[in-house]
Every structure is written in C-alpha cells, then in structure tokens.
Motif scaffolding. Structure first.
Motif, PDB file in Angstrom:
ATOM      1  N   GLN A  24      37.083  43.105  27.246  1.00  0.00           N
ATOM      2  CA  GLN A  24      38.447  42.902  27.738  1.00  0.00           C
ATOM      3  C   GLN A  24      39.082  41.643  27.148  1.00  0.00           C
ATOM      4  OE1 GLN A  24      39.264  43.459  31.918  1.00  0.00           O
ATOM      5  NE2 GLN A  24      37.413  44.690  32.199  1.00  0.00           N
ATOM      6  N   ASN A  27      38.760  40.038  38.062  1.00  0.00           N
ATOM      7  CA  ASN A  27      38.354  39.819  39.447  1.00  0.00           C
ATOM      8  C   ASN A  27      37.832  41.104  40.098  1.00  0.00           C
ATOM      9  OD1 ASN A  27      40.735  41.175  39.489  1.00  0.00           O
ATOM     10  ND2 ASN A  27      41.773  39.809  40.937  1.00  0.00           N
ATOM     11  N   ALA A  28      37.624  42.153  39.287  1.00  0.00           N
ATOM     12  CA  ALA A  28      37.072  43.403  39.818  1.00  0.00           C
ATOM     13  C   ALA A  28      35.991  43.943  38.896  1.00  0.00           C
ATOM     14  CB  ALA A  28      38.181  44.434  39.989  1.00  0.00           C
ATOM     15  N   THR A  35      43.740  39.494  34.382  1.00  0.00           N
ATOM     16  CA  THR A  35      44.112  40.269  35.576  1.00  0.00           C
ATOM     17  C   THR A  35      43.012  41.187  36.074  1.00  0.00           C
ATOM     18  OG1 THR A  35      45.744  41.797  36.446  1.00  0.00           O
ATOM     19  CG2 THR A  35      45.147  42.077  34.144  1.00  0.00           C
ATOM     20  N   HIS A  36      42.186  41.729  35.171  1.00  0.00           N
ATOM     21  CA  HIS A  36      41.154  42.686  35.579  1.00  0.00           C
ATOM     22  C   HIS A  36      39.777  42.051  35.765  1.00  0.00           C
ATOM     23  CE1 HIS A  36      43.919  45.960  34.949  1.00  0.00           C
ATOM     24  NE2 HIS A  36      44.145  45.571  33.705  1.00  0.00           N
ATOM     25  N   SER A  92      31.628  44.337  29.533  1.00  0.00           N
ATOM     26  CA  SER A  92      33.009  44.618  29.926  1.00  0.00           C
ATOM     27  C   SER A  92      33.881  43.363  29.826  1.00  0.00           C
ATOM     28  CB  SER A  92      33.033  45.172  31.349  1.00  0.00           C
ATOM     29  OG  SER A  92      34.354  45.403  31.778  1.00  0.00           O
TER      30      SER A  92
END
Length: 570
Positions: free
Chosen positions: A63, A202-203, A199-200, A59
């Motif tokens: 990204q 951290n999850a 931005t994504h 992932s």
C-alpha cells in the motif's frame, strides 16, 4: 534390583497385576499423546499467526510503496517536462511571458496531475527566479518558505519532509534549468495530507497492533497504537499479550516502518488448549481407573472361583457347583472344564461297558451287511417280475434304483473311484429322466483319464438334483431342458461340471447358495466334506445368468489323502 522387581511382580495378586498393567499401558501413551498433541497444535497456531503477520507486513509495504511511487512518478514527470524546463530557462521574464508561462505551461501541467490524483492537495514550484507568485502554483523562495527545511543537496531524487506543526507531508525534487539559470534554486513540491496516504493502515489486522512510520530523515510520519489499550483491558488475565515483530521494514524511498502485532491469539489458544487437555486427561484417567477395576473384577473373580472349585475337586463329584453363565472366554473355560469332567465320566463308563458296546457294534455291522442285500434282492425280484410281465419301464426303473443304491452305499466306505461316482451320478440323472417323463435331455462328456482316480462319494449328485429341481423344472418357454455332466483333467486337478439351461439365479440367490438352509443343505454339506477330506477351500465355483443357466464347477486334487476307511465319517 531388576531381578527382585520381577520376582516381586510375579508374586503380586493377579487382580492387582491386571489393574497395574492396564493403567501403565493406558496412562503412558495418553500422557505422550496429550503432550505431543499440545505441542503440535501450538506449533501450527504459531505458524498460522506468523503467516498472518507476514501477510500484514506485505500489505503495508504494498500500500505504501504503491502510493509513494505514484507521487514520485508524478514529480519526476513534471521535473523532466521539456516545455516546463525550456520556459523556466529563459533569461528574462516580462509580465506577458510570465502570464503565458502560468496559463499555458505551469497551471495545465500541475492541474493534469492533481486531476488524476485527487489525494494530492497541491503542487507548488518554489523558485529563486524573478517570477511573481501565482496562487498555489508558483512561490518565490524567501525566509518563510518551507523549502529551507528541505535537504538542499542538488539531486533529482524525490525526497520527503514531514511538517509536524501543520501535519503535512511534502514530496519534493529539484528542477535543473539550462543556461545561466543553472545556479538558481527550483523545488517542485507535492503537498499531501497524511490521512490520505495512511487511510487504510488502521485496518490491517483485527488483532491489536502498533504501526510507526519514519521518513528517510527519521521523522515520525505516522503512528497507530492499539496495544496499550488492549493490555489495559487484559491486565487481569493469566497470560498477558506478547508481541510479534521483526526488523523494521525499509521501503524503496528509505522510509522505515515498524510493525508490532499482539500474539495474544497464540497464547490464549495455547492456554485454553492446555486447560482442555488437562480436563480431558483427568476424565480419561478416572475412566481408566474405573475400567481397570471393573476388568479385574469381571475377569479375576470367576477365575478365582474356578480355581477354588478345582482345588476342592474329587472323583466322586464330577460337576461344577457354581457355573459361570456368560459366553465369553471365561465362560468357555468353565464349559471346557465341565466338558473335560463329562469326558472323564464318559471314559469311565466306556471302560465298564466296553464289552456291551462291542456287542452292539457287531450287531450293527451285521445289520449293515444284511439290510442292503435284502434291499438289492428285492429290487432285483421286482425287475425280473416286471420283465416276465413284459413291463420294461418298471424293470429298467428297478434296475436303475438297485444300481444307484448299490453305488451310493458303497459297502459302507466313504471313498470310491471317479468312475463309480460318475456312474452313480448318471444313474441318478436317468432315474430323474424317467420320473420327469423324459422332458429333458442328458449330455455326458467323460475324460477317460479321470476314471482311475479316487474321490469321496456323493459329491456330484446334490448338484444334479439342484440343476433339475431348481433349473430345468423352472423353464417357462418352449426350450427343452438340457442337463450336462462333464469331467476332465487340468493342472494336476480333477474338474467336474454340472450345467443346466434353466432360467438362472439372481445375484442374491447366487450369494446365498452355499449357506446352510433347508433348500441348499446338500451343497453346504458337500463344501464341508471337501474341506474335511481334502483340506482345500474354494473348490466350488457357481456361475449363473438368465441367458446361460447355471454352471457348477468342482475342482479337486488328483489324489485323495490316504486315510483308512474306518477313520472317515460314515
């Protein structure tokens, strides 16, 4: 040593042997099962955690590379734009030509890209050409320009630079112009805020992890840390967090990604699994000890009691003092021992009373010879008297009864020829015909080859009786009842069939037809006799349906075992 151990074990008390064998046969498999179970479950947990880690890595790569490739494509689109290169390759720029360049070429091109990708903060052309600055779109290269920090190699590759002071990320490439302007410096730069790119990230996972991203120049571009805080909160646990990591991930633009994830889930699960397995093992161990002791007590105690009684046994007292009331194997042992004592007592009495019993047997044999003859003679007298008084029906009935009982008694023998058994059965059917005022027809089909063989008596009569009373008597429409008796040979077997055209039976009735009940006692008796004399099972087959009535098919071997008649039950 082994021999001494075997001898020692043989001399151990029986109760202790049972306890020892029970514990060893239970504990060893339990220990192996527990250990194997823990390792197998731990292995699958680790595999699941590794699979989740690989999914996280995939992932992250997807990204980052998707967004970076979009930035690179945008830069290469602008750097290779023919109109832009042609306008920038002019020798001189007047005020009007610069105005025209900015209005009709630079600004529309740059805005078209930023409009499609709103995460791009700005696009700037840094150049050493004799051009005026134009907002954020065109900048002259000077000593304060950011491009002095860029890689100055002349290549069309898209590179990146991270400004740590201003926390900005730059993607840039070189524009090569035509003609005399080839020696000028021209950098096309995309300015990105790192938060829009990362931005994504951290999850990615619900578990604590560290994520570090380095540019191709080894500058730390992004950092996300949660492991340290997690370790601080769990410092008092027995199993501290471990980490799952692999070699750094290298992206297409040579960025290096370091992803470190906690493996606390794996080891916590293992810890709880071992704890639960240990508790369960202790519970089962206690249960095994109690059950082994109880087994030894319930089995050994009554055996010891019986052993003591057998040791003190005398011929004067042929009874067990303390009888074991249970019906298990120990109870059967007590019962069989008492039956053996009773048999001994019976044999002793038979020796003393043999002569008296012999006289009784001779008397019974004499009665067995006298009574049937008296019965036959009486029926013959009734038949003759009926003929004298011109009563043929009574005479025929008496004759049929005499013939039936003469065949059925068979002089006390249990075996007879098939011809006599068929004659007995047909005679019985004719008697029933008269008793039913000839309300049904009798059809007989006899294979002459079957008559020469022997069989046990009274096998077919119960089926004829059932066919009449449970089949033909229950016909409710206008059909006339038909009873069919058939015999034939097939594949080294004698086959007999009794068929009625009655209403048939339900599946429940057909299933219970061979059970010993008041209604079907004769059928159950036939099955037992066949199994006893012939030693075969499943000789009887019954089929029934509302349309075809009920058909009984009996399959017997050609030859009846040659056992003396006096050894057959009578």
């Amino acid at each position: 040593m082994l021999f001494k151990t075997k001898q020692l074990f043989k001399n151990v008390h029986f109760q202790k042997k049972i306890i020892l064998i029970s514990l060893l046969s239970s504990i060893i498999p339990l220990i192996l099962l527990t250990i194997i179970g823990v390792f197998v479950i731990q292995f699958f947990i680790q595999q699941q955690e590794k699979s989740a880690y690989e999914d996280n890595v995939t992932s992250i790569r997807y990204q980052l590379e998707t967004k970076i490739n979009s930035y690179q494509d945008s830069l290469l689109f602008l750097a290779n734009n023919a109109s832009l290169i042609q306008e920038l390759s002019k020798q001189r720029f007047s005020n009007y030509s610069q105005y025209d360049l900015y209005k009709n070429t630079v600004v529309p091109l740059f805005q078209s890209v930023t409009f499609q990708k709103n995460d791009i903060q700005k696009i700037t052309l840094f150049t050493s050409l004799d051009l005026y600055d134009h907002g954020e779109y065109v900048k002259q290269i000077n000593e304060e320009s950011i491009v002095h920090l860029f890689d100055q190699q002349k290549t069309t590759d898209v590179r990146s630079y991270f400004d740590e002071d201003n926390q900005l990320l730059y993607f840039y490439t070189t524009i090569f112009l035509k003609g005399n302007s080839i020696d000028t410096q021209n950098f096309l730069v995309l300015t990105i805020e790192p938060s829009t790119l990362f931005t994504h990230l951290n999850a990615i996972s619900n578990e604590p992890y560290d994520l570090l991203i380095y540019s191709e120049s080894d500058h730390l571009v992004y950092q996300f840390e949660r492991l340290t805080q997690q370790e601080a909160r769990q410092s008092n646990q027995l199993i501290k967090p471990a980490a799952l990591d692999t070699d750094p991930i290298i992206l297409n633009n040579q960025w290096r990604v370091v992803f470190v994830k906690t493996a606390q889930t794996v080891f916590s699960s293992t810890f709880y699994l071992i704890t639960a397995a240990s508790v369960l093992f202790l519970i089962v161990l206690i249960f095994l000890i109690i059950s082994s002791w109880w087994l030894a007590k319930t089995v050994v105690h009554p055996v010891n009691a019986l052993t003591k009684q057998m040791a003190s046994f005398s011929m004067e007292h042929l009874k067990i003092k303390d009888f074991y009331e249970s019906t298990d194997e120990i109870g059967q042992l007590y019962t069989n021992f008492q039956q053996m004592l009773d048999q001994i007592h019976k044999l002793i009495n038979e020796v003393y009373q043999a002569e008296i019993k012999q006289r009784k047997y001779e008397l019974r044999a004499l009665q067995a010879q006298i009574n049937p003859h008296f019965f036959y003679n009486s029926l013959a007298l009734i038949s003759n008297t009926a003929m004298i008084h011109r009563q043929p029906e009574i005479s025929e009935m008496a004759h049929l009864l005499s013939h039936f009982y003469r065949l059925s008694l068979n002089q006390g023998n249990s075996r007879l020829t098939v011809q006599k058994e068929l004659a007995l059965t047909i005679t019985y059917a004719k008697i029933q015909q008269k008793m039913h005022h000839h309300s049904f027809d009798l059809q007989v089909s006899i294979d002459e080859r079957t008559k020469e063989y022997d069989m046990i008596n009274l096998l077919l009569q119960p089926f004829v009786e059932n066919a009449i009373f449970h089949g033909i008597d229950h016909i409710e429409d206008d059909r006339r009842g038909v009873l069919t008796i058939r015999s034939y040979c097939s594949d080294h077997h004698l086959l007999f069939e009794v068929h009625d055209n009655g209403p048939g039976m339900s599946p429940e009735q057909l299933k219970s037809i061979t059970e010993k009940t008041n209604t079907h006692y004769g059928i159950h008796n036939v099955c037992q006799r066949i199994a006893l004399y012939y030693g075969v099972e499943n000789a009887l087959k019954i089929t029934s349906s509302p349309e075809n009535g009920t058909r009984v098919r009996l399959k017997l071997p050609f030859y009846l075992p040659k056992v003396p008649n006096d050894q057959f039950p009578k």
